[in-house]
Write an enzyme that holds these catalytic residues in place. Sequence first.
Site, PDB file in Angstrom:
ATOM      1  N   GLY A  11       0.827  -1.219   0.000  1.00 59.87           N
ATOM      2  CA  GLY A  11       0.000   0.000   0.000  1.00 59.87           C
ATOM      3  C   GLY A  11       0.856   1.262   0.000  1.00 59.87           C
ATOM      4  N   ARG A  15      -1.630   9.134   3.274  1.00 59.16           N
ATOM      5  CA  ARG A  15      -1.839  10.073   4.385  1.00 59.16           C
ATOM      6  C   ARG A  15      -0.596  10.317   5.228  1.00 59.16           C
ATOM      7  NH1 ARG A  15      -6.511   7.957   7.738  1.00 59.16           N
ATOM      8  NH2 ARG A  15      -6.352   6.032   6.548  1.00 59.16           N
ATOM      9  N   ASN A 224      -1.548   4.853   9.545  1.00 64.55           N
ATOM     10  CA  ASN A 224      -1.917   5.448   8.269  1.00 64.55           C
ATOM     11  C   ASN A 224      -1.487   6.900   8.180  1.00 64.55           C
ATOM     12  OD1 ASN A 224      -3.512   3.199   7.111  1.00 64.55           O
ATOM     13  ND2 ASN A 224      -4.694   3.517   8.973  1.00 64.55           N
TER      14      ASN A 224
HETATM   15  C1  UD1 Z   1      -8.418  -4.042   5.557  1.00 64.71           C
HETATM   16  C2  UD1 Z   1      -9.478  -5.144   5.655  1.00 64.71           C
HETATM   17  C3  UD1 Z   1     -10.506  -4.773   6.722  1.00 64.71           C
HETATM   18  C4  UD1 Z   1      -9.795  -4.589   8.048  1.00 64.71           C
HETATM   19  C5  UD1 Z   1      -8.692  -3.570   7.917  1.00 64.71           C
HETATM   20  C6  UD1 Z   1      -7.867  -3.542   9.170  1.00 64.71           C
HETATM   21  C7  UD1 Z   1      -9.773  -6.076   3.414  1.00 64.71           C
HETATM   22  C8  UD1 Z   1     -10.573  -6.059   2.191  1.00 64.71           C
HETATM   23  N1  UD1 Z   1     -10.154  -5.240   4.378  1.00 64.71           N
HETATM   24  O1  UD1 Z   1      -9.064  -2.880   5.119  1.00 64.71           O
HETATM   25  O2  UD1 Z   1     -11.470  -5.789   6.859  1.00 64.71           O
HETATM   26  O3  UD1 Z   1     -10.727  -4.155   9.034  1.00 64.71           O
HETATM   27  O4  UD1 Z   1      -7.798  -3.879   6.831  1.00 64.71           O
HETATM   28  O5  UD1 Z   1      -6.939  -2.487   9.113  1.00 64.71           O
HETATM   29  O6  UD1 Z   1      -8.828  -6.830   3.529  1.00 64.71           O
HETATM   30  N2  UD1 Z   1      -2.304  -3.849   0.825  1.00 64.71           N
HETATM   31  C9  UD1 Z   1      -1.506  -4.365  -0.173  1.00 64.71           C
HETATM   32  N3  UD1 Z   1      -1.999  -4.422  -1.446  1.00 64.71           N
HETATM   33  C10 UD1 Z   1      -3.223  -3.968  -1.757  1.00 64.71           C
HETATM   34  C11 UD1 Z   1      -4.028  -3.424  -0.739  1.00 64.71           C
HETATM   35  C12 UD1 Z   1      -3.536  -3.388   0.547  1.00 64.71           C
HETATM   36  O7  UD1 Z   1      -0.366  -4.785   0.073  1.00 64.71           O
HETATM   37  O8  UD1 Z   1      -3.581  -4.047  -2.933  1.00 64.71           O
HETATM   38  C13 UD1 Z   1      -1.775  -3.810   2.192  1.00 64.71           C
HETATM   39  C14 UD1 Z   1      -1.626  -2.413   2.731  1.00 64.71           C
HETATM   40  O9  UD1 Z   1      -0.314  -1.932   2.501  1.00 64.71           O
HETATM   41  C15 UD1 Z   1      -1.911  -2.588   4.199  1.00 64.71           C
HETATM   42  C16 UD1 Z   1      -2.874  -3.756   4.251  1.00 64.71           C
HETATM   43  O10 UD1 Z   1      -2.715  -4.441   3.031  1.00 64.71           O
HETATM   44  O11 UD1 Z   1      -0.753  -2.962   4.914  1.00 64.71           O
HETATM   45  C17 UD1 Z   1      -4.311  -3.313   4.438  1.00 64.71           C
HETATM   46  O12 UD1 Z   1      -4.665  -2.466   3.390  1.00 64.71           O
HETATM   47  P1  UD1 Z   1      -5.688  -1.276   3.588  1.00 64.71           P
HETATM   48  O13 UD1 Z   1      -5.880  -0.609   2.318  1.00 64.71           O
HETATM   49  O14 UD1 Z   1      -5.299  -0.483   4.767  1.00 64.71           O
HETATM   50  O15 UD1 Z   1      -7.017  -2.119   3.923  1.00 64.71           O
HETATM   51  P2  UD1 Z   1      -8.334  -1.548   4.562  1.00 64.71           P
HETATM   52  O16 UD1 Z   1      -9.172  -1.010   3.491  1.00 64.71           O
HETATM   53  O17 UD1 Z   1      -8.022  -0.684   5.702  1.00 64.71           O
HETATM   54 MG    MG Z   2      -6.188   0.177   6.507  1.00 67.52          MG
END
Ligand code: UD1
Ligand code: MG
Length: 455
Positions: A11, A15, A224
């Site tokens: 990610g 922010r 974040n």
């Molecule tokens: C995710 C969860 C949500 C949970 C929350 C906890 C999903 C769909 N949702 O949501 O249920 O309550 O985390 O914080 O899983 N990342 C990647 N590749 C991507 C997307 C994300 O590596 O394509 C990584 C991000 O860097 C991060 C983590 O996965 O470390 C979570 O991603 P984030 O976008 O914060 O997920 P949320 O929408 O917050």
């Molecule tokens: Mg998150």
Amino acid sequence: MNLNVVILAAGQGKRMHSNLPKVLHPIAGKALVRHVIDTARSLLPARLCLVYGHGGAAVRAALPDADLAWALQEPQLGTGHAVQQALPLLEGDGVTLVLYGDVPLTRPETLRRLLAAAKDGLAVLTVALEDPTGYGRIVRDGAGRVTRIVEQKDASDEEIKIREINTGIMAIPTRRLAGWLANLSNDNAQGEYYLTDVIAAAVAEGVPVNTAHPDGEWEVLGVNSKVQLAQLERILQGRIAGDLLEAGVRLADPARLDVRGELVCGRDVVIDVNCVFEGRVELADAVEIGPNCVLKNVRIGPGARIAAFSHLEEASVGPDCIVGPYARLRPGTELAAEVHIGNFVEVKNSKIAAQSKANHLAYVGDARVGERVNIGAGTITCNYDGANKHLTVIEDDAFIGSDTQLVAPVTVGRGATLGAGTTLTKDAPPDTLTVSRAKQISVSSWQRPVKTPKK
Ligand code: UD1
Ligand code: MG
């Protein structure tokens, strides 16, 4: 059990408003993702995989560890898509533990509990929050069994009210993972492939879905923003201070201590307020650290006292030394027992033997100083000629008068005395007074100038 760990770190972290990839921001002196890696390692996984994307080159460069397997996720299409990128790296028949690179404080004990809960199926680390806004919600049936996870943006009015949330951390049977991930759809509010959808897939196949819980909410807090980074820093520092107190260290104020590395303390160590410890710092028994000191990669011997506002880096201090206030020990400083280094004294790459003193305003660089030497105020080793550094040797029991310049390379013999103000350019013989100084004269005919009156 064959354990795979997949750390999601692709990610962007918009922010954070920073050029540094989010997972490389430090708390307690260590990158967020490094906290996660260290915790993961303590579980002895067969495979430790990092999913990276944003700031990829910087993330890989910052983590040269040989045991990491890297999976590039480009573009980032969601957490399910992220884990999918790691699939080819996973091993065997056991469990795959999914961690987030930006959730640094989860304790190994908590993860072990989660893994135990995954023995007969899938396990999710969940927690009930006062304010669950933004998180995926854990949906349970009438019998309390988990049926699915719904993201905030996809939740119904009823589901929004659920307070039990998905921390994101899960343990999934590796053998099932590929099939479940292949079937994910991105037909949801965010157009992403959600890892959370594997829960419903497991339920549909009759695979038990269990939950485990952390001891404290802080264990599952993510970063974040800089606000959250600062909050986690304080939480972690509070825990470090608590551990030190439990181990018997006296802290003047546990809220005013920063440990950015490893601080190892003996018995009866006392630390005053606003001290910063970086790298590995060892304080032996009965060491006292005054207020506002910075110690980086140093060893302090038993009974030594570091007084207020001192700055020590890559140095070792012997037993019963007194250093400071306002002292600076730079890399390569080694003080033997009972050495005194006073205010505004800078020491660099020098060995000072037992019971020697430099109490005021001096620079000792590239020197070998014997025992019981007295270095007067204003003494300077002129160690640098603009091109090279040279050694100054001061043998045992020498007395260096105030405001002396020792033009290196030069040796002061055993028991020698240098008169104040000497500029020493040749070796000073032992047990002899050496002085280089213009002869003092008094001019009786001299008249003090008087002001010319203004017209
Ligand atoms: C995710 C969860 C949500 C949970 C929350 C906890 C999903 C769909 N949702 O949501 O249920 O309550 O985390 O914080 O899983 N990342 C990647 N590749 C991507 C997307 C994300 O590596 O394509 C990584 C991000 O860097 C991060 C983590 O996965 O470390 C979570 O991603 P984030 O976008 O914060 O997920 P949320 O929408 O917050
Ligand atoms: Mg998150």
